[in-house]
Design an enzyme around this catalytic site. Structure first.
Site, mmCIF file in Angstrom:
data_model
loop_
_atom_site.group_PDB
_atom_site.id
_atom_site.type_symbol
_atom_site.label_atom_id
_atom_site.label_comp_id
_atom_site.label_asym_id
_atom_site.label_seq_id
_atom_site.Cartn_x
_atom_site.Cartn_y
_atom_site.Cartn_z
ATOM 1 C CB ILE A 1 4.938 5.863 0.354
ATOM 2 C CG1 ILE A 1 5.172 4.593 -0.792
ATOM 3 C CG2 ILE A 1 3.413 5.693 0.909
ATOM 4 C CD1 ILE A 1 5.425 3.324 0.074
ATOM 5 C CG LEU B 1 14.920 17.005 2.017
ATOM 6 C CD1 LEU B 1 15.496 18.438 1.848
ATOM 7 C CD2 LEU B 1 13.808 16.184 1.541
ATOM 8 N N GLY C 1 13.735 11.424 -0.260
ATOM 9 C CA GLY C 1 12.983 12.631 -0.487
ATOM 10 C C GLY C 1 13.080 13.779 -1.319
ATOM 11 C CG ASN D 1 17.274 4.053 8.965
ATOM 12 O OD1 ASN D 1 17.531 5.645 8.792
ATOM 13 N ND2 ASN D 1 15.940 4.213 8.075
ATOM 14 C CB SER E 1 6.754 -4.174 4.770
ATOM 15 O OG SER E 1 6.796 -5.009 3.445
ATOM 16 C CE1 TYR F 1 10.769 -2.556 5.136
ATOM 17 C CE2 TYR F 1 11.094 -4.027 3.901
ATOM 18 C CZ TYR F 1 11.029 -2.960 4.285
ATOM 19 O OH TYR F 1 9.643 -2.431 4.055
ATOM 20 C CE LYS G 1 9.565 -0.817 7.009
ATOM 21 N NZ LYS G 1 8.785 0.422 6.946
ATOM 22 C CG PHE H 1 0.554 -7.152 0.091
ATOM 23 C CD1 PHE H 1 1.264 -8.461 -0.379
ATOM 24 C CD2 PHE H 1 0.562 -6.859 1.430
ATOM 25 C CE1 PHE H 1 1.151 -9.725 -0.068
ATOM 26 C CE2 PHE H 1 0.065 -7.239 2.073
ATOM 27 C CZ PHE H 1 0.588 -9.423 1.825
ATOM 28 C CG ASN H 2 4.884 -5.761 -4.670
ATOM 29 O OD1 ASN H 2 4.099 -6.567 -3.990
ATOM 30 N ND2 ASN H 2 5.710 -5.621 -5.217
ATOM 31 N NE ARG I 1 14.357 -11.319 -7.877
ATOM 32 C CZ ARG I 1 14.698 -10.106 -8.077
ATOM 33 N NH1 ARG I 1 14.820 -9.091 -7.830
ATOM 34 N NH2 ARG I 1 12.941 -9.610 -7.941
ATOM 35 N N GLY J 1 14.479 -17.140 -2.901
ATOM 36 C CA GLY J 1 13.410 -16.320 -1.479
ATOM 37 C C GLY J 1 12.713 -15.780 -2.437
#
Length: 319
Positions: A12, A33, A36, A91, A116, A140, A144, A168-169, A280, A282
């Site tokens: 992104i 990196l 990236g 992180n 997100s 995760y 956010k 979103f996606n 799956r 969730g």
């Protein structure tokens, strides 16, 4: 403006860098990196090799003097976050606070943050809007959400204006074909379909008995170039209005798993076998947003997010 894009060599991030340059901003990329790629860097940008977990790296970067920064340096595998929360704490949370503290020290008080849809959790109504309750169902998404709360406080206490962009996606690739570095270890559906088209993996459809038009999950796929354009527009907005914003970014309509696979079969000319598998845990049946507020405040509308463009631009890179 002079803009520091943290995570600017990523999937992104590289698209954001390109749109920032198109808008006339002077861009510097900061990246370690780890995911990236050097091939995603543009020769006209300065590049700082650095780590958000090393405050001295960030201080050295911000000391060069920037008007604004974009933060895209986060781990984002929802499943992994449930197994390794400590990795995501260090992180995503500690790393972000390091970034914000360095920015405050060097008076860089405009922040565009890659948030997100995972901050919302299970949809309580559709389409989801900015006022939807935020109850993440994975760690995760929790990281956010916490960062959004830190930004609220830094706005209040340090006058750091921000835009939290809840994707979103994210899908697709640069329509001009300039950005060609493949996302590393992709978890998302479209890259998995591409890998299956090339015979590199088996494709599984998780759940075919949902209450949707064809029994498979519906998701809101938004082209990465459209997301990148929103970062530029959001920077413009917070600069002109001196006001922070939180926005949902999507197409307002969903695409089913089967529809995406069928489009890929048509565009690639490959059979792409797909095996039905159990649901799956969730996974909500449907997840899509309204982007009414982004349109109202920024004038943002997706231009490249139709299914065919998403698939074509991705196949151009993968093939």
């Amino acid at each position: 403006m002079k803009v520091l894009v943290i995570g600017g060599a990523g999937y992104i991030g590289s698209h954001v860098v390109k749109e920032m340059m198109k808008a006339g901003h002077e861009v510097t990329v900061f990246d370690n990196l780890s995911s990236g790629l050097r091939c995603n860097l543009f020769p006209q940008n300065d590049f700082i090799y650095g780590n958000i977990l090393i405050p001295a790296d960030l201080e050295e970067a911000f000391s060069r003097g920037f008007d604004a920064f974009v933060h895209l340096a986060a781990f984002k595998a929802a499943g992994e976050s449930m197994v390794k929360p400590e990795k995501y704490s260090v992180n995503n949370i500690t790393g972000t606070l390091n970034i914000m503290n360095a920015a405050v020290k060097y008076n860089c008080l405009k922040m565009i943050f890659s948030s997100s849809a995972a901050t919302f959790g299970e949809p309580q109504y559709l389409p989801m809007d900015e006022n939807h309750p935020q109850k993440p169902i994975n760690y995760y998404g929790f990281t956010k959400l916490k960062i959004e709360e830190f930004m609220d406080w830094y706005d209040q206490l340090k006058n750091m204006k921000f835009a939290a962009l809840r994707y979103f996606n994210a899908a697709g690739y640069d329509p001009d074909g300039e950005i060609r570095g493949l996302e590393q270890k992709p978890e998302n559906l479209l890259p998995r379909i591409m890998e299956a088209a090339l015979g590199q993996r088996e494709l599984k459809v998780f759940g075919t008995d949902y209450d949707t038009r064809d029994g498979t999950c519906i998701r809101d796929y938004v082209h990465v170039t459209d997301l990148a354009r929103a970062h530029v527009m959001a920077l413009d907005y917070i600069s002109k209005n001196n006001k922070s914003i939180k926005l949902n970014l999507g197409t307002e309509k969903g695409t089913t798993v089967k529809e995406l696979i069928d489009a890929a079969r048509k565009i690639t000319g490959k059979a792409i076998p797909a095996e039905d598998a159990p649901r799956r845990p969730g996974d909500p049946a449907s997840l899509y947003t309204t982007s009414k507020l982004a349109k109202e405040l920024l004038g943002w509308e997706p231009k490249y997010s139709d299914v065919d463009t998403l698939v074509k631009t991705t196949w151009e890179v993968y093939k």
